[in-house]
Scaffold this motif. Structure first.
Motif, PDB file in Angstrom:
ATOM      1  N   GLU A  72       0.826  -1.202   0.000  1.00 26.41           N
ATOM      2  CA  GLU A  72       0.000   0.000   0.000  1.00 26.41           C
ATOM      3  C   GLU A  72       0.863   1.255   0.000  1.00 26.41           C
ATOM      4  O   GLU A  72       1.881   1.307   0.687  1.00 26.41           O
ATOM      5  N   SER A  74       0.428   5.394   0.702  1.00 23.62           N
ATOM      6  CA  SER A  74      -0.446   6.481   1.137  1.00 23.62           C
ATOM      7  C   SER A  74       0.233   7.808   0.872  1.00 23.62           C
ATOM      8  O   SER A  74       1.434   7.951   1.102  1.00 23.62           O
ATOM      9  N   GLN A  78      -3.972   9.456   2.489  1.00 25.01           N
ATOM     10  CA  GLN A  78      -4.942   8.817   1.590  1.00 25.01           C
ATOM     11  C   GLN A  78      -4.292   7.613   0.931  1.00 25.01           C
ATOM     12  O   GLN A  78      -3.186   7.728   0.393  1.00 25.01           O
ATOM     13  N   ARG A  79      -4.971   6.498   0.908  1.00 22.23           N
ATOM     14  CA  ARG A  79      -4.407   5.300   0.269  1.00 22.23           C
ATOM     15  C   ARG A  79      -4.652   5.344  -1.231  1.00 22.23           C
ATOM     16  O   ARG A  79      -5.792   5.405  -1.680  1.00 22.23           O
ATOM     17  N   GLY A  81      -4.260   3.063  -3.383  1.00 14.00           N
ATOM     18  CA  GLY A  81      -4.881   1.836  -3.898  1.00 14.00           C
ATOM     19  C   GLY A  81      -6.403   1.863  -3.838  1.00 14.00           C
ATOM     20  O   GLY A  81      -7.061   1.131  -4.577  1.00 14.00           O
ATOM     21  N   THR A  82      -6.950   2.695  -2.973  1.00 15.27           N
ATOM     22  CA  THR A  82      -8.412   2.744  -2.870  1.00 15.27           C
ATOM     23  C   THR A  82      -9.001   3.828  -3.776  1.00 15.27           C
ATOM     24  O   THR A  82     -10.212   3.965  -3.873  1.00 15.27           O
ATOM     25  N   ARG A  84      -9.921   5.780  -7.337  1.00 15.07           N
ATOM     26  CA  ARG A  84     -10.180   5.457  -8.732  1.00 15.07           C
ATOM     27  C   ARG A  84      -9.059   6.075  -9.571  1.00 15.07           C
ATOM     28  O   ARG A  84      -8.392   6.997  -9.139  1.00 15.07           O
TER      29      ARG A  84
END
Ligand code: ADP
Ligand code: MG
Length: 238
Positions: A72, A74, A78-79, A81-82, A84
């Protein structure tokens, strides 16, 4: 060349980018095998290591250009990978600057248009963007090259144009992959001075891949990538 002094921001130690256990393979070829890295706000971080060890791949993952197979990244909590893909590309456009290993100018555009590109993408009007872009040419000892195209410049000139493009929109983070690779040592000093200046004066975080110790000497801190993992400069595994 002398080492740079740490900026106050770099010393404060707040983390802007955190990478945990990044694994990424290109087909059968492992590029990252569990890379961990924390980048502090406002620091100039040199990423060193042998050719093929995974430095460029790590940089692309930190910048959200490549998505790791696992692990992951960040940015500012904010990650990536999550997010869009549109959110990641907005983040790259609005917060990051890039200097790629080969310069990678847009061949159809003039040098000044290449520098202005991040401003134009962010919605700055053309004349204003070009005015701001032109101011970089003297600073980089590129006067007179404003209207030249990539094919009409030397590798070192193109690399400096690429640096100006990376810094022109005042990014929070500048990612630079071997930005002094085709520069002589004086021009390399000029480029390093501009990058460390952005860090000291504007708080820009600089993640700089280099294999040159004299370039790394400008950084606040140095890590080494070996076999797809990040080690400290002393070589101890973290
Ligand atoms: P460095 O920047 O340290 O030289 P890279 O991150 O470019 O290393 O590469 C790490 C490994 O991944 C190398 O073995 C390289 O050959 C491989 N690699 C990198 N990019 C690609 C790609 N696009 N396709 C296939 N293999 C790649
Ligand atoms: Mg590389």
């Amino acid at each position: 060349m002398s080492g740079a002094k740490s900026s106050p921001a770099a010393q404060s130690g707040s983390v802007i980018i955190e990478a945990r256990d990044l694994v990424l393979s290109f087909g059968e070829t492992p590029a990252l095998r569990g890379a961990d890295l924390s980048v502090r706000r406002g620091e100039v971080l040199a990423v060193m290591g042998p050719s093929g060890s995974g430095k460029s791949t790590l940089l692309y993952c930190l910048a959200g250009i490549l998505v790791p197979d696992s692990g992951e990244v960040s940015f500012d909590g904010q990650r990536l990978g999550t997010m869009r893909e549109e959110q990641r590309s907005r983040l790259r456009r609005d917060r990051f600057g890039f200097v790629f290993q080969s310069g990678q100018l847009v061949p159809e555009l003039t040098a000044e248009e290449n520098v202005a590109l991040p401003l134009l993408l962010a919605g700055t009007r053309r004349e204003e963007a070009l005015r701001i872009a032109r101011a970089w040419f003297a600073r980089l000892e590129l006067d007179g090259l404003e209207r030249h195209r990539a094919g009409e410049m030397s590798g070192g000139q193109a690399q400096r144009v690429a640096l100006a493009r990376g810094l022109v929109a005042h990014p929070d983070v500048l990612f630079a992959d071997e930005p002094t690779g085709s520069l002589d040592s004086l021009t390399g000093e000029l480029v390093m001075g501009l990058m460390t200046g952005a860090a000291r004066e504007e708080g820009t975080t600089v993640v700089l891949v280099t294999h040159e110790p004299r370039v790394a000497a400008y950084a606040d801190r140095e890590v080494i990538v070996r076999d797809g993992k990040v080690t400290t400069s002393e070589g101890a595994l973290r």
